[in-house]
Motif scaffolding. Sequence first.
Motif, mmCIF file in Angstrom:
data_model
loop_
_atom_site.group_PDB
_atom_site.id
_atom_site.type_symbol
_atom_site.label_atom_id
_atom_site.label_comp_id
_atom_site.label_asym_id
_atom_site.label_seq_id
_atom_site.Cartn_x
_atom_site.Cartn_y
_atom_site.Cartn_z
ATOM 1 N N HIS A 301 2.616 -43.127 -56.186
ATOM 2 C CA HIS A 301 1.448 -44.002 -56.181
ATOM 3 C C HIS A 301 0.196 -43.181 -55.914
ATOM 4 C CE1 HIS A 301 1.391 -43.562 -51.824
ATOM 5 N NE2 HIS A 301 2.673 -43.914 -51.794
ATOM 6 N N GLY A 302 -0.954 -43.826 -56.005
ATOM 7 C CA GLY A 302 -2.227 -43.159 -55.816
ATOM 8 C C GLY A 302 -2.756 -43.276 -54.395
ATOM 9 N N PRO A 303 -4.073 -42.994 -54.208
ATOM 10 C CA PRO A 303 -4.657 -42.962 -52.859
ATOM 11 C C PRO A 303 -4.784 -44.324 -52.186
ATOM 12 C CG PRO A 303 -5.960 -41.679 -54.431
ATOM 13 C CD PRO A 303 -5.002 -42.484 -55.233
ATOM 14 N N ALA A 304 -4.671 -45.409 -52.965
ATOM 15 C CA ALA A 304 -4.670 -46.771 -52.402
ATOM 16 C C ALA A 304 -5.859 -47.010 -51.472
ATOM 17 C CB ALA A 304 -3.348 -47.041 -51.683
ATOM 18 N N TYR A 305 -7.065 -46.801 -51.988
ATOM 19 C CA TYR A 305 -8.266 -46.932 -51.167
ATOM 20 C C TYR A 305 -8.413 -48.322 -50.543
ATOM 21 C CZ TYR A 305 -9.600 -42.615 -53.545
ATOM 22 O OH TYR A 305 -9.617 -41.345 -54.036
ATOM 23 N N GLU A 306 -7.892 -49.334 -51.244
ATOM 24 C CA GLU A 306 -8.086 -50.716 -50.774
ATOM 25 C C GLU A 306 -7.384 -51.000 -49.456
ATOM 26 O OE1 GLU A 306 -4.434 -50.643 -53.382
ATOM 27 O OE2 GLU A 306 -6.429 -49.748 -53.430
ATOM 28 N N ILE A 307 -6.416 -50.175 -49.070
ATOM 29 C CA ILE A 307 -5.726 -50.395 -47.789
ATOM 30 C C ILE A 307 -5.924 -49.236 -46.821
ATOM 31 C CG2 ILE A 307 -3.985 -51.910 -48.825
ATOM 32 C CD1 ILE A 307 -2.002 -49.545 -48.633
ATOM 33 N N THR A 308 -6.750 -48.266 -47.182
ATOM 34 C CA THR A 308 -6.951 -47.101 -46.316
ATOM 35 C C THR A 308 -7.520 -47.515 -44.965
ATOM 36 O OG1 THR A 308 -7.307 -45.644 -48.204
ATOM 37 C CG2 THR A 308 -8.134 -44.890 -46.081
ATOM 38 N N GLY A 309 -6.934 -46.980 -43.919
ATOM 39 C CA GLY A 309 -7.420 -47.238 -42.570
ATOM 40 C C GLY A 309 -6.907 -48.511 -41.941
ATOM 41 N N LYS A 310 -6.130 -49.293 -42.678
ATOM 42 C CA LYS A 310 -5.645 -50.575 -42.156
ATOM 43 C C LYS A 310 -4.286 -50.467 -41.477
ATOM 44 C CE LYS A 310 -8.230 -53.248 -45.589
ATOM 45 N NZ LYS A 310 -8.160 -54.244 -46.700
ATOM 46 N N GLY A 311 -3.663 -49.295 -41.610
ATOM 47 C CA GLY A 311 -2.381 -49.086 -40.946
ATOM 48 C C GLY A 311 -1.211 -49.775 -41.611
ATOM 49 N N ILE A 312 -1.372 -50.172 -42.874
ATOM 50 C CA ILE A 312 -0.308 -50.921 -43.548
ATOM 51 C C ILE A 312 0.300 -50.158 -44.721
ATOM 52 C CG2 ILE A 312 -1.242 -53.170 -42.875
ATOM 53 C CD1 ILE A 312 -2.457 -53.419 -45.674
ATOM 54 N N ALA A 313 -0.062 -48.888 -44.893
ATOM 55 C CA ALA A 313 0.499 -48.102 -45.993
ATOM 56 C C ALA A 313 2.002 -47.936 -45.819
ATOM 57 C CB ALA A 313 -0.184 -46.743 -46.073
ATOM 58 N N ASP A 314 2.747 -48.157 -46.902
ATOM 59 C CA ASP A 314 4.204 -48.001 -46.896
ATOM 60 C C ASP A 314 4.533 -46.523 -47.085
ATOM 61 O OD1 ASP A 314 6.945 -47.992 -47.365
ATOM 62 O OD2 ASP A 314 6.909 -49.767 -48.641
ATOM 63 N N ILE A 315 5.252 -45.936 -46.143
ATOM 64 C CA ILE A 315 5.534 -44.500 -46.199
ATOM 65 C C ILE A 315 6.812 -44.181 -46.970
ATOM 66 C CG2 ILE A 315 4.362 -44.124 -43.994
ATOM 67 C CD1 ILE A 315 7.163 -43.717 -42.744
ATOM 68 N N THR A 316 7.506 -45.192 -47.479
ATOM 69 C CA THR A 316 8.834 -44.960 -48.062
ATOM 70 C C THR A 316 8.807 -43.921 -49.171
ATOM 71 O OG1 THR A 316 9.419 -47.263 -47.568
ATOM 72 C CG2 THR A 316 10.859 -46.051 -49.091
ATOM 73 N N SER A 317 7.885 -44.055 -50.113
ATOM 74 C CA SER A 317 7.834 -43.131 -51.246
ATOM 75 C C SER A 317 7.491 -41.715 -50.785
ATOM 76 C CB SER A 317 6.819 -43.614 -52.282
ATOM 77 O OG SER A 317 6.767 -42.737 -53.384
#
Length: 350
Positions: A301-317
């Motif tokens: 996946h990409g940098p996912a700016y829309e969720i950056t800093g929210k602490g909800i990024a999925d680390i699985t990949s």
Amino acid sequence: MKKNKIRVGISLGDYNGIGPELILKTFSDSRMLEFCTPIVFASGRIFSYYSNMLKIGDLPINLINHADDAQKKKINIVSVWREETKIQPGQPTLESGKYAYLSLKHAVDNLANNKFDVLVTAPVNKKFIQSKNFDFKGHTEFLASYANEDNPLMMMVTENLKVALVTVHEPLKEVPKIISKDLIVKKIEALHHSLITDFLVKKPKIAVLGLNPHAGDGGLLGDEEDKIIRPAIQEVKEKDILAFGPYPADGLFGNARLLHEFDAVLAMYHDQGLTPFKALYFSEGVNFTANLPIVRTSPDHGPAYEITGKGIADITSFRNAVYLACDIFHNRKFYKELSANPLPKANIKE
């Protein structure tokens, strides 16, 4: 005999994206530090900022000047730059693109000098990383140029599905002009070799997709299958490679029984292969650049700016990218040892 911990070099990606969060959350699990030794090429200030923002404390961070100083059971951060940079979570900038390149360049230079074993790259913004030093469409092309390899192979990988691409970051209108019998043959051969050496598949079976709807439908919907793809498949079959097709993409991916008969799928272009792959395995897939002398993986996946800093990024990949890089490193080593010391053929008398 215990295996030495693999040293995993990590490029930061765009620090205004989720890269720092992925790294911090992945290695906040002490089991990951038992598994490998991470060496991140970045700036301590970036990780201090995000660990405070995300309230991730008590991390065993080791700030160092050189990869040689990395310690086991630590999150080692090599100081690539010390100047202050403007951190704007969720907002790609020319500055964050500049430092994404610096991180990547330092990482690959250190890998070339055997300072670590495998490379995992966090997501970049392909537009903002562009500069006179980085005139490439993505990591795949940059690493191929650095390694002087003219036939890199982009693969998306899970335990259950592997998809490789003939063309990568090309506009769709250019794909029919780019594909040729020779190019498809080279990609099939590279995929076949990778399945054997990187994944230890003894006799790989490869499904090759067509270019057109219904794989051309006998020439009614396009003739690339008959003129280019089938001849390529026939040529590799004569080299004892088990390649089959061309299959319609919707028919193959929609038929789980047929799909699972193959060890990998070769798609003609980016979205033909990645759309079904990500629909099935988005949260767990890994991007692997095959046919290079080094091992490089990244999350799918990409940098996912829309969720950056929210602490909800999925680390699985990202975590799977670390696992896969280490697995491939061990597999290549095992295959090399096996090939160097084959069992002698026995002379059996009748």
